[in-house]
Structure formats: structure tokens, C-alpha cells
Design a protein around this motif. Structure first.
Motif, mmCIF file in Angstrom:
data_model
loop_
_atom_site.group_PDB
_atom_site.id
_atom_site.type_symbol
_atom_site.label_atom_id
_atom_site.label_comp_id
_atom_site.label_asym_id
_atom_site.label_seq_id
_atom_site.Cartn_x
_atom_site.Cartn_y
_atom_site.Cartn_z
ATOM 1 N N VAL A 48 0.848 -1.196 0.000
ATOM 2 C CA VAL A 48 0.000 0.000 0.000
ATOM 3 C C VAL A 48 0.886 1.249 0.000
ATOM 4 O O VAL A 48 2.030 1.200 0.444
ATOM 5 C CB VAL A 48 -0.946 0.044 1.229
ATOM 6 C CG1 VAL A 48 -1.858 -1.163 1.249
ATOM 7 C CG2 VAL A 48 -0.180 0.153 2.536
ATOM 8 N N THR A 49 0.323 2.348 -0.503
ATOM 9 C CA THR A 49 1.098 3.588 -0.595
ATOM 10 C C THR A 49 1.110 4.319 0.740
ATOM 11 O O THR A 49 2.095 4.933 1.116
ATOM 12 C CB THR A 49 0.493 4.505 -1.679
ATOM 13 O OG1 THR A 49 0.299 3.722 -2.840
ATOM 14 C CG2 THR A 49 1.398 5.671 -1.986
ATOM 15 N N ALA A 50 -0.014 4.266 1.416
ATOM 16 C CA ALA A 50 -0.106 4.944 2.705
ATOM 17 C C ALA A 50 -1.124 4.216 3.570
ATOM 18 O O ALA A 50 -1.910 3.417 3.070
ATOM 19 C CB ALA A 50 -0.534 6.396 2.513
ATOM 20 N N CYS A 51 -1.066 4.498 4.873
ATOM 21 C CA CYS A 51 -1.985 3.842 5.799
ATOM 22 C C CYS A 51 -2.769 4.875 6.592
ATOM 23 O O CYS A 51 -2.189 5.828 7.115
ATOM 24 C CB CYS A 51 -1.205 2.990 6.801
ATOM 25 S SG CYS A 51 -0.969 1.336 6.254
ATOM 26 N N ASN A 52 -4.058 4.649 6.701
ATOM 27 C CA ASN A 52 -4.848 5.485 7.610
ATOM 28 C C ASN A 52 -4.532 5.085 9.043
ATOM 29 O O ASN A 52 -4.327 3.907 9.319
ATOM 30 C CB ASN A 52 -6.338 5.241 7.388
ATOM 31 C CG ASN A 52 -6.820 5.823 6.091
ATOM 32 O OD1 ASN A 52 -6.140 5.735 5.083
ATOM 33 N ND2 ASN A 52 -7.994 6.417 6.124
ATOM 34 N N VAL A 53 -4.498 6.077 9.921
ATOM 35 C CA VAL A 53 -4.373 5.764 11.342
ATOM 36 C C VAL A 53 -5.632 6.286 12.004
ATOM 37 O O VAL A 53 -5.919 7.484 11.975
ATOM 38 C CB VAL A 53 -3.114 6.419 11.950
ATOM 39 C CG1 VAL A 53 -2.997 6.077 13.417
ATOM 40 C CG2 VAL A 53 -1.879 5.955 11.211
ATOM 41 N N THR A 54 -6.404 5.375 12.570
ATOM 42 C CA THR A 54 -7.749 5.741 13.030
ATOM 43 C C THR A 54 -7.706 6.577 14.309
ATOM 44 O O THR A 54 -6.787 6.476 15.112
ATOM 45 C CB THR A 54 -8.601 4.483 13.282
ATOM 46 O OG1 THR A 54 -7.883 3.654 14.207
ATOM 47 C CG2 THR A 54 -8.833 3.719 12.011
#
Lengths: 330, 259
Positions: A48-54
């Protein structure tokens, strides 16, 4: 309608280059130890290019998303999409957290209204909702474009550099008020859209078609589920989404079988791949979306298998320069 | 209408323990309409408390209106009924209880819980309709208040928690306010209003305690005084006289009136 805005993040650059982009999701819990989140982020590298951080998902208080996003960028070399929600902070706290994010080198922000506090683990908390996602989007846009806060007060020094994401829910029924709301967010300055989990390909394509005229990149949310428990819980507790009954039943059948854990795992994986690989393929073929947002929290091992099946190549594994750039102490 | 419900009798009795002479005061306005503090309820409460307490009763037309409450209190005192009272048991909303407490300077025990400004569908069915936010947007939202009826009070809804036009709070039973707004604006042919981005709410207007001084020239900070009612009245008279003098002086000097 929207002009091409400056891309600050790798994610935005990749989206603008027209490639099929994948983003992941990390969900820090109520903890002081981020090692598992870092490990998950590391294993997602290249996929993945980037990750969401909730940010306090479902209104369950968790370790600060800003801190987690920074640590993930620094320790795992994974670009993050910092989620920030209006449920817990007023405009003052939102501004100060966003300034902090800019200091820490975070480049993507996902603005959310947030689930109601009544749904969380501290239901008697005071719900804030000073702003909503639309207004927060406008606020961040102003910070980035004008170097001013919501009230027009100047931000000293360089302006923060964020690409702003917003959420949409293609499952909403009726869809019209939802679309019009997302349009408001886009008009207020969103760079990209990440959708809530989608299961119905026809509904999703329909949504994307309706949305195409606004020429904003959309990342469609998918959620491979680790087990029947996860699926049932998601179905029950996440507002705005329902897991299709057939899929839930398939998971249930596996759960009820008296087979070994490894076999169950194998079967769960197969259900997910069988459901989601064609889903991703179809999306890619449609050319209507910029990519997928894979929310396989605590279930990262499915991603390589899923992407292989969907025939999406893995990028060469390189550690993002963010790992160095965003660590002030080193 | 201000919606109230009666507190449990045990709670009322517990709070009244340290008093022996009480006067049950009802409200002739909202509490009468929702049948929590009208004459029948006052009488009923008196019947329940008699024997343990010496009870007197009265229903004030509008206890939250200081002018009326003061007149009624004077009348009660003139009749000689007020002398032995230890405490009031107030069957009215919190505004009434506090107004009464300020006037009579006696312990005022609330007999009701105050809930909200709402509509009365019928007795027992009450729905909140106004948050008294101080900045009414109803003209733009088809007469449906998002501040009150959206669980999150959003100005730019619906949020992602809407399913089939229902709200995530309370398990998709209640209508999503923004769904209703969308429906009605569509019917009115005013989707332009729905598409509009509404500015952030002005919470400064809601910073409490709130007050409105109807005549700005008489703004004298009365709320902040710690004087008794008589002194307060004297103070008002004095302030008005002073203001009048100022205006007169200003006029006589042919200068513009000071605001």
C-alpha cells in the motif's frame, strides 16, 4: 470542477499520476505499546502507498492518532493518513492538533465527523461536534492555502502542507443526500475521497458514476474480515454499513465446522479472496476510481494473497524517506 | 413548551426530610399543560405528603415570570400563609424554581425534572424541538432544526451513520434530521438550500449563563449583583434615573445621545 491541487504526499502524487492506488488501515487500540501497529505497518510496505491511522474508532478511546501516525511514519517508514474527527475536539483543539501534525511531517489528513460518543465505551462523555467534517475540511484547506486558522488568524511560519481526504458512504440509502454532502466537502477543499466499506459492486459503481462529474479521486473501501466474529461485530456495531447476509452466512458456516484452526483460517481466507479479488478487479476495470482502501485491520496477511489474485503487482520494497525526514530526534 | 416529568416520590420525600412546613407550588403554564405541576398534581402531591408534613398549596400562573411570581408571593404573605413555611416544593421547571428562590429566599425543592423545549404530541409523548441556540436557522432547513434533531447537532449533514433515513444513535429507530430536511426541501423545490455549506455554529451565543437585557440603555449588570430583591429594585430605579439624567444633559447640550 476541482482544480488540480498541489500534491504534498506520496499518496497524492501517486493518485495524480493515474496509477491504481492502495491504502491500508492501522487501528491503534487502548494501549501504550505501538509495536504491533508498527509491525503491521512494516508488513504492509510495498503493498500500500499509505496507511490510515484511526482516531478513536467507533468512539472507543484509543492512543492518540496523531502520535501513532507519527510513530508509524518514523519507525515503519510508512506514509500515514492522519484521521481526525470532530466528535472529541472543538475547533481550538483541532487546530492545535493539525499544527502539531504539520510539525511532525504528516502530509495526509482525513477529516471525519466521527461516530456519536454514545456508541463508544464511555457513553456519558460530552459529545463535542463543534464542527462537522465539511467545516473541518474547509478549516484545513484554509490553513494550507492561506496560512490562516478558521477565524482568519495568521499561522506563523510556513503553512502546513496537507492533502485532505474526506469520507463518503456509498451504502447510504437514499444516496442523494449523501452525495450532496460529499459534494459540499469537495467544494470546501477535499483532495481525495475514501469510502466506507463497500460490498455491493453495482451500488459502488453507481456511486462512482454519480460522483465522476466532480473529478475527485475516490478510493473505495473494502474490508476483508478475519473471522465470523469480526464480520458479525462489524455488521452490528459499525454505523452506516451492513455486511451482506450471504457473506455473513458463509463465515458462519466455517465457524460452525469442527475443523482445525489452520483449516478454518484457510477457508476464511478463501472466502475473502473469492469475494474481494473480483471486486477489486471490477473496480480497476471500471476506471472510475483511483484505487482501493483496504481496511484489513489485524489481518494484513490476506493482502498479498488478495492482490496476487486481483493481479495487482507489488511495488519494489523501499523504505520511505519519511522514516528519516520525520524523525526530529535522529 | 418546557417538558417536565415528576421526580420519584421517594426522592422528593428524602429531600424534604429536614423540613416540617412546606408549601407545594404548582405552575399554571407549561407544567399544567403537561400535567406535572397543575392544580390536580399539586393536590395529589399534597395528599401524599400530608401526615408527615404540614402542607399548604398554591398554583402560580407563571412562576418563571418574576413580575407574576412576586405579586403572588406578596399576596400569600398578605394572607399570612407564608410565615411558617420552611421550604417550597416546586412542581415547575428549573427556571420557575430559581425565580421563586430568588424572590422568596426560602429553600426551593424541585419536584420535577426539566427535560427540554419540545412539542407535546399528547400526554406522555414529548419530543424535543428547540435547543435555544440563539441563532435560528429554521428558515433554511425546512422548519426542521438540525441543532436539536440531529444527534450530533451537525450544520452540514447527514453524517455517515444514516441508514434508510434513520440515525445511528439509538439503533436506527429515530429519523435522521438531515434526511427529513432533504426530503422536505426537495418537496419545497429548495435544493439550493440543501446544497449550501452552512458556517460553523456560534457557540459564543450559547456560553452560559445567558441573559438578554431588552433595553440596552438599561444594561446594568443586574444578574451579577448579590443584592436582595428590594435593594435590586432600588438599584434599578437609581440606574434608570441616572440614565434619564444623562440623556437630559446630553439633549440640553445639543449633543448626540449617548448610547
Amino acid at each position: 470542477m476541482t482544480k488540480l491541487r498541489k500534491a504534498f504526499s506520496n499518496l497524492m502524487k501517486k493518485i495524480q499520476s493515474g496509477k491504481f492506488v492502495l491504502t491500508g488501515e492501522l487501528e491503534p487500540v487502548k494501549t501504550t505499546d505501538l509495536s504491533s501497529v508498527i509491525a503491521e505497518a512494516k508488513s504492509l510496505r510495498g503493498y500500500v502507498t499509505a496507511c490510515n491511522v484511526t482516531d478513536n474508532p467507533s468512539s472507543y478511546a484509543a492512543v492518540a492518532s496523531l502520535v501513532s501516525a507519527h510513530v508509524v511514519q518514523k519507525e515503519a517508514g510508512m506514509e500515514t493518513i492522519y484521521q481526525i474527527r470532530c466528535a472529541d475536539r472543538n475547533r481550538i483543539a483541532l487546530t492545535s492538533d493539525l499544527l502539531g501534525a504539520a510539525v511532525l511531517g504528516i502530509k495526509n489528513v482525513l477529516t471525519l465527523t466521527g461516530d456519536h460518543t454514545l456508541l463508544g465505551d464511555m457513553p456519558n462523555a460530552k459529545p463535542v461536534f463543534d464542527l462537522d467534517a465539511t467545516l473541518l475540511t474547509g478549516m484545513v484547506r484554509r490553513m494550507v492555502d492561506e496560512g490562516k486558522d478558521l477565524n482568519g488568524n495568521d499561522i506563523e511560519g510556513p503553512r502546513p502542507q496537507f492533502n485532505i481526504g474526506v469520507a463518503a458512504n456509498p451504502n447510504a440509502d437514499p444516496i442523494e443526500p449523501e452525495i450532496l454532502k460529499v459534494v459540499r466537502k469537495v467544494e470546501n477543499g477535499a483532495d481525495f475521497v475514501q469510502t466506507q466499506v463497500c460490498y455491493d459492486i453495482d451500488k459502488t459503481i453507481e456511486f462512482l458514476k454519480m460522483f465522476r462529474m466532480f473529478s475527485v479521486p475516490v478510493l473505495v473501501g473494502i474490508f476483508p474480515m478475519r473471522s465470523y466474529g469480526v464480520a458479525a461485530e462489524f455488521d452490528k456495531f459499525v454505523p452506516g454499513v451492513k455486511v451482506p447476509k450471504e457473506l455473513l452466512d458463509k463465515f458462519k458456516q466455517v465457524k460452525q465446522q469442527s475443523i482445525s484452526k489452520a483449516e478454518k483460517r484457510e477457508k476464511y481466507d478463501r472466502i475473502n479472496i473469492k469475494f474481494f479479488a473480483p471486486f477489486i478487479k471490477e473496480l480497476k476495470k471500471s476506471g472510475l476510481c483511483a484505487g482501493c482502501h483496504i481496511m484489513s485491520v489485524h489481518y494484513v496477511e490476506i493482502i498479498p494473497k488478495l492482490l496476487a489474485e486481483a493481479k495487482i503487482k507489488k511495488a519494489a520494497q523501499k523504505i520511505s524517506p519519511l522514516a528519516v525526514a520525520s524523525s526530529p530526534s535522529s | 413548551m418546557i417538558i417536565t416529568t415528576q421526580k420519584p416520590l421517594e426522592e422528593i420525600m428524602r429531600t424534604l426530610q429536614s423540613y416540617s412546613n412546606i408549601m407545594i407550588v404548582g405552575c399554571g403554564t407549561c407544567a399544567t399543560a403537561v400535567q406535572t405541576g397543575g392544580e390536580p398534581q399539586v393536590r395529589e402531591m399534597a395528599d401524599k405528603l400530608r401526615g408527615k408534613w404540614f402542607v399548604d398549596t398554591v398554583v402560580v400562573e407563571a412562576p418563571c415570570d418574576e413580575r407574576i411570581a412576586r405579586k403572588d408571593w406578596r399576596e400569600i404573605q398578605r394572607q399570612g400563609r407564608g410565615k411558617n413555611i420552611d421550604a417550597f416544593l416546586c412542581l415547575m421547571c428549573g427556571a420557575g424554581v430559581q425565580t421563586l428562590a430568588e424572590i422568596a429566599e426560602l429553600p426551593c425543592i424541585p419536584g420535577l425534572n426539566t427535560h427540554f423545549l419540545g412539542k407535546v404530541e399528547r400526554i406522555g409523548l414529548y419530543y424535543e424541538r428547540c435547543r435555544a441556540c440563539g441563532n435560528c436557522h429554521l428558515g433554511e432547513t425546512a422548519g426542521i432544526c438540525p441543532v436539536t434533531r440531529c444527534a450530533k447537532g451537525l450544520m452540514n449533514g447527514p453524517c455517515g451513520g444514516m441508514i434508510d433515513g434513520k440515525c445511528e444513535v439509538g439503533g436506527y429507530v429515530r429519523d435522521c434530521a438531515w434526511f427529513l430536511i432533504w426530503q422536505r426541501l426537495k418537496k419545497f423545490g429548495r435544493m439550493d438550500l440543501f446544497r449550501k455549506v452552512r458556517p460553523p455554529r456560534e457557540f459564543g451565543l450559547e456560553a452560559y449563563p445567558r441573559g438578554i437585557d431588552a433595553i440596552p440603555s438599561h444594561r446594568i449588570g443586574r444578574e451579577t449583583t448579590v443584592m436582595g430583591p428590594e435593594e435590586t429594585e432600588k438599584y434599578i430605579v437609581k440606574a434608570i434615573k441616572e440614565k434619564a439624567k444623562q440623556v437630559k444633559n446630553a439633549k440640553s447640550q445639543d449633543a448626540p445621545v449617548v448610547k
